[in-house]
Motif scaffolding. Sequence first.
Motif, PDB file in Angstrom:
ATOM      1  N   LEU A  64       0.829  -1.209   0.000  1.00 46.54           N
ATOM      2  CA  LEU A  64       0.000   0.000   0.000  1.00 46.54           C
ATOM      3  C   LEU A  64       0.859   1.252   0.000  1.00 46.54           C
ATOM      4  CD1 LEU A  64      -2.939  -0.862   2.444  1.00 46.54           C
ATOM      5  CD2 LEU A  64      -3.074  -0.527  -0.033  1.00 46.54           C
ATOM      6  N   SER A  65       1.871   1.261   0.836  1.00 48.58           N
ATOM      7  CA  SER A  65       2.752   2.433   0.918  1.00 48.58           C
ATOM      8  C   SER A  65       3.456   2.662  -0.408  1.00 48.58           C
ATOM      9  CB  SER A  65       3.792   2.238   2.032  1.00 48.58           C
ATOM     10  OG  SER A  65       3.161   2.110   3.285  1.00 48.58           O
ATOM     11  N   ASN A  66       3.902   1.585  -1.016  1.00 51.38           N
ATOM     12  CA  ASN A  66       4.606   1.699  -2.290  1.00 51.38           C
ATOM     13  C   ASN A  66       3.670   2.181  -3.395  1.00 51.38           C
ATOM     14  OD1 ASN A  66       7.102   1.292  -3.763  1.00 51.38           O
ATOM     15  ND2 ASN A  66       6.055  -0.399  -4.801  1.00 51.38           N
ATOM     16  N   SER A  67       2.399   1.755  -3.315  1.00 50.43           N
ATOM     17  CA  SER A  67       1.444   2.163  -4.344  1.00 50.43           C
ATOM     18  C   SER A  67       1.167   3.666  -4.302  1.00 50.43           C
ATOM     19  CB  SER A  67       0.134   1.390  -4.190  1.00 50.43           C
ATOM     20  OG  SER A  67      -0.575   1.813  -3.034  1.00 50.43           O
ATOM     21  N   LYS A  68       1.369   4.272  -3.135  1.00 48.70           N
ATOM     22  CA  LYS A  68       1.110   5.703  -2.985  1.00 48.70           C
ATOM     23  C   LYS A  68       2.344   6.555  -3.252  1.00 48.70           C
ATOM     24  CE  LYS A  68      -2.414   4.720   0.498  1.00 48.70           C
ATOM     25  NZ  LYS A  68      -2.777   4.773   1.935  1.00 48.70           N
ATOM     26  N   ALA A  69       3.497   5.884  -3.376  1.00 49.14           N
ATOM     27  CA  ALA A  69       4.728   6.626  -3.623  1.00 49.14           C
ATOM     28  C   ALA A  69       4.814   7.013  -5.090  1.00 49.14           C
ATOM     29  CB  ALA A  69       5.933   5.769  -3.237  1.00 49.14           C
ATOM     30  N   MET A  70       5.224   8.220  -5.344  1.00 46.03           N
ATOM     31  CA  MET A  70       5.363   8.709  -6.713  1.00 46.03           C
ATOM     32  C   MET A  70       6.636   8.140  -7.333  1.00 46.03           C
ATOM     33  SD  MET A  70       2.781  10.614  -7.477  1.00 46.03           S
ATOM     34  CE  MET A  70       3.389  11.503  -8.897  1.00 46.03           C
ATOM     35  N   SER A  71       6.572   7.764  -8.602  1.00 49.32           N
ATOM     36  CA  SER A  71       7.752   7.307  -9.317  1.00 49.32           C
ATOM     37  C   SER A  71       8.724   8.466  -9.505  1.00 49.32           C
ATOM     38  CB  SER A  71       7.345   6.745 -10.688  1.00 49.32           C
ATOM     39  OG  SER A  71       8.469   6.541 -11.510  1.00 49.32           O
ATOM     40  N   LEU A  72      10.008   8.144  -9.565  1.00 45.74           N
ATOM     41  CA  LEU A  72      11.029   9.166  -9.754  1.00 45.74           C
ATOM     42  C   LEU A  72      10.781   9.974 -11.013  1.00 45.74           C
ATOM     43  CD1 LEU A  72      13.742  10.369  -8.813  1.00 45.74           C
ATOM     44  CD2 LEU A  72      14.893   8.592 -10.169  1.00 45.74           C
ATOM     45  N   PHE A  73      10.281   9.319 -12.022  1.00 49.67           N
ATOM     46  CA  PHE A  73      10.019   9.999 -13.297  1.00 49.67           C
ATOM     47  C   PHE A  73       8.524  10.223 -13.527  1.00 49.67           C
ATOM     48  CE2 PHE A  73      13.958   7.575 -13.767  1.00 49.67           C
ATOM     49  CZ  PHE A  73      14.847   8.593 -14.087  1.00 49.67           C
ATOM     50  N   ALA A  74       7.741  10.087 -12.452  1.00 48.89           N
ATOM     51  CA  ALA A  74       6.294  10.336 -12.499  1.00 48.89           C
ATOM     52  C   ALA A  74       5.603   9.515 -13.580  1.00 48.89           C
ATOM     53  CB  ALA A  74       6.024  11.826 -12.711  1.00 48.89           C
ATOM     54  N   GLU A  75       6.034   8.255 -13.731  1.00 46.74           N
ATOM     55  CA  GLU A  75       5.414   7.388 -14.721  1.00 46.74           C
ATOM     56  C   GLU A  75       4.202   6.682 -14.128  1.00 46.74           C
ATOM     57  OE1 GLU A  75       8.562   4.778 -15.890  1.00 46.74           O
ATOM     58  OE2 GLU A  75       9.158   6.061 -17.554  1.00 46.74           O
ATOM     59  N   ARG A  76       3.196   6.470 -14.949  1.00 39.69           N
ATOM     60  CA  ARG A  76       2.033   5.701 -14.519  1.00 39.69           C
ATOM     61  C   ARG A  76       2.424   4.225 -14.513  1.00 39.69           C
ATOM     62  NH1 ARG A  76      -2.977   7.435 -18.100  1.00 39.69           N
ATOM     63  NH2 ARG A  76      -4.184   7.186 -16.182  1.00 39.69           N
ATOM     64  N   LYS A  77       1.938   3.485 -13.535  1.00 38.66           N
ATOM     65  CA  LYS A  77       2.411   2.108 -13.405  1.00 38.66           C
ATOM     66  C   LYS A  77       1.283   1.101 -13.202  1.00 38.66           C
ATOM     67  CE  LYS A  77       3.434   2.629  -8.446  1.00 38.66           C
ATOM     68  NZ  LYS A  77       4.508   2.630  -7.441  1.00 38.66           N
TER      69      LYS A  77
END
Length: 340
Positions: A64-77
């Motif tokens: 859950l925590s990881n799912s809320k973390a923004m990617s370094l390059f703001a990519e959709r995942k």
Amino acid sequence: MKLSGDNLAASLSRQLSSIYLISGDEPLLVNEAADAVRARARSQGFTERELHVVERGFDWQALLSNSKAMSLFAERKIIEIRMTNPTPGEQGADAIIELATEPSADNLVLIVTGKMDGRVAGSRWVSAIEKHGVVVQIWPLELARLPAWIRDRLAKQNLKADAEAASLLAERVEGNLLAAHQEVEKLALLLPPGPVTADTIVDAVADSARFDVLQLGDAAMKGNAARALRVLEGLRGEDVEPPIVLWALNKDLQWIARCQHLMRRGQSPDSAMNALYVWRNRQPAMKHALSRLKPKTVRELLLSAERADRMIKGVIRSDPWLEFERLVAGLAGVRLATAA
């Protein structure tokens, strides 16, 4: 929303949901459904994929925590969760419900698991996905539908198979969709675009040991014991798997037994073979066998096939190839000593 696997493509073409649950016990169809979701997601800009395999002690809170973390390059995942057991436990159920009810525009959640029973299908976490996303239930393909499924797969490879060709492949793979898929891919490499018949398939893979087994039964049914035993020895020398040899011999024996049953009810050999969809290229040899084999002999040969199967599975400690020799000779009209 709840969908069957057949309706997934149409749903994806209309709208991409934030969370998907794909459930079933047919690996090929489950994986293809997951592939379809991923492909559609990538076309919508979900370029990153994060895979989580749920095992004992899995940390749902970390997910859950990881799912809320923004990617370094703001990519959709794509957050893909693979569960070998469709029972995530209380903590897992809570986490999945949160993923379903509090979706992120930057995440697509894909959960893949095995077949769910009625209790799991009605659980609160599955209901949450059904309400806020899509539940895809993959059902096993009925054997009666397999030839049509094969014809459709071949058509996508620009190969137009007739009913007999599709039936040959369906019988060969015995309901195994993954094996059917592999055979279709092999034929797409071997054959040019166009019509496909049973003879075309056999000719196209004449050098393949997997189909050489058909020559084994053909020679034996014609009463050519010497040739049949030579073919059998060649198959053994090429390290052909015993279950493949047994499949071919048992298939012919089953056809012969069923034809004899219909003949006792007044049908001619030709009408009996046609009623049982015996492949046309097998009918001349089978007609020869029907003219000389007594029902009692066929029953004994079927018992021999069963004995070979038990040897292959290790229930009987003996060499199945010795039993194959006895079986092939018997089908050709020659009696050999019983294998040890």
